[in-house]
Motif scaffolding. Structure first.
Motif, PDB file in Angstrom:
ATOM      1  N   THR A 118       0.787  -1.256   0.355  1.00 54.35           N
ATOM      2  CA  THR A 118       0.084  -0.221   0.153  1.00 54.35           C
ATOM      3  C   THR A 118       1.430   1.678  -0.049  1.00 54.35           C
ATOM      4  N   ASP A 147      -1.858  -2.481  -3.783  1.00 49.88           N
ATOM      5  CA  ASP A 147      -3.026  -1.482  -3.183  1.00 49.88           C
ATOM      6  C   ASP A 147      -3.045   0.039  -3.251  1.00 49.88           C
ATOM      7  N   THR A 149      -0.219   3.307  -4.761  1.00 45.13           N
ATOM      8  CA  THR A 149       0.141   3.767  -6.181  1.00 45.13           C
ATOM      9  C   THR A 149       1.811   4.321  -5.871  1.00 45.13           C
ATOM     10  N   ASN A 171      -4.147  -2.079  -8.101  1.00 42.93           N
ATOM     11  CA  ASN A 171      -5.257  -2.450  -7.901  1.00 42.93           C
ATOM     12  C   ASN A 171      -5.183  -0.387  -7.775  1.00 42.93           C
ATOM     13  N   LYS A 172      -4.472   0.273  -7.345  1.00 42.67           N
ATOM     14  CA  LYS A 172      -4.817   1.366  -7.455  1.00 42.67           C
ATOM     15  C   LYS A 172      -3.841   2.403  -8.372  1.00 42.67           C
TER      16      LYS A 172
END
Length: 193
Positions: A118, A147, A149, A171-172
Motif C-alpha cells: 500500500t 493496493d 500508488t 489496483n490503485k
C-alpha cells in the motif's frame, strides 16, 4: 513488546531455536538483522513491525499463524529479505507508507497475499517493492497485490500462484514493471498480471 529503539543496532541470531510471540510484535525502529537457523513465530499481532532498517538473512523462518488481520512482517521503513523463509497463515509481508521492501533471495509463502503493498514510493530507482531473487507464492489468493500508488520492480525471482486467482494485481494506479522475474500461473482462473 520487545522494541529496538531508533539509533540502536542489534542482531537476533535465532541459533536453531523457536521463539514464540503471543499478541505482541517484535518492533524495530533502529537497525535490526534477523539471522541464523530457527523460527520466530507470532500470533495475535504482526510478528515483526519495522520502521527502521531490517535485514533478514540466514536460513531462519519468520512466521505468523494468525488466520486474519496480521502479517509476518509489517514494514514502513527499509526491509531487505535476503535469505530464509517468511510464512503466514494469512498474509506474509505488508509494505506501506514510504516503506521500501527488497526481496533478494528469501522465500515468501502465505495463504492470502504473500506481498501486499500500500506504499507510495513510485520510481524505478526508488521503488516501493523490488524483487531480484527468491520465490513469492500464495496458495489461495493473489500473490503480489499493489493496493498503493507505488512502483513494483520485478527484476528476478519467481512469483507464482497455484489457485484460482491472479498472480499479480495492480489496483490503485501504481506501476508494476517485470524485467526478468518469472511469473508462474498454474491454477485455473485469474491471470498472470
Amino acid at each position: 513488546a520487545a522494541t529496538l529503539a531508533s539509533g540502536k543496532t542489534a542482531t537476533l541470531d535465532l541459533n536453531g531455536k523457536t521463539v514464540t510471540l503471543s499478541s505482541v510484535a517484535l518492533g524495530n525502529h533502529g537497525t535490526l538483522t534477523i539471522t541464523g537457523a530457527g523460527t520466530l513465530i507470532g500470533s495475535g499481532a504482526n510478528t515483526v513491525t519495522n520502521s527502521g532498517t531490517l535485514t533478514k538473512s540466514g536460513t531462519s523462518t519468520i512466521e505468523n499463524s494468525s488466520t486474519t488481520t496480521y502479517y509476518a512482517i509489517s514494514n514502513t521503513g527499509k526491509a531487505t529479505l535476503s535469505a530464509g523463509n517468511i510464512d503466514a497463515s494469512y498474509r506474509a509481508v505488508l509494505n506501506s507508507g514510504t516503506g521500501k521492501l527488497t526481496v533478494s533471495g528469501a522465500n515468501i509463502s502465505s495463504k492470502d497475499y504473500a506481498v501486499h503493498n500500500t506504499g507510495t514510493e513510485e520510481t524505478a530507482t526508488s521503488p516501493a517493492v523490488k524483487v531480484t531473487s527468491g520465490t513469492i507464492e500464495s496458495t489461495t489468493s493473489v500473490t503480489l497485490c499493489n493496493d498503493g500508488t507505488g512502483f513494483i520492480n520485478l527484476t528476478g525471482g519467481t512469483i507464482k500462484q497455484q489457485a484460482a486467482n491472479s498472480v499479480i494485481v495492480n489496483n490503485k494506479g501504481g506501476t508494476v514493471q517485470v524485467s526478468g522475474a518469472k511469473i508462474e500461473k498454474t491454477g485455473t482462473g485469474g491471470f498472470p498480471i
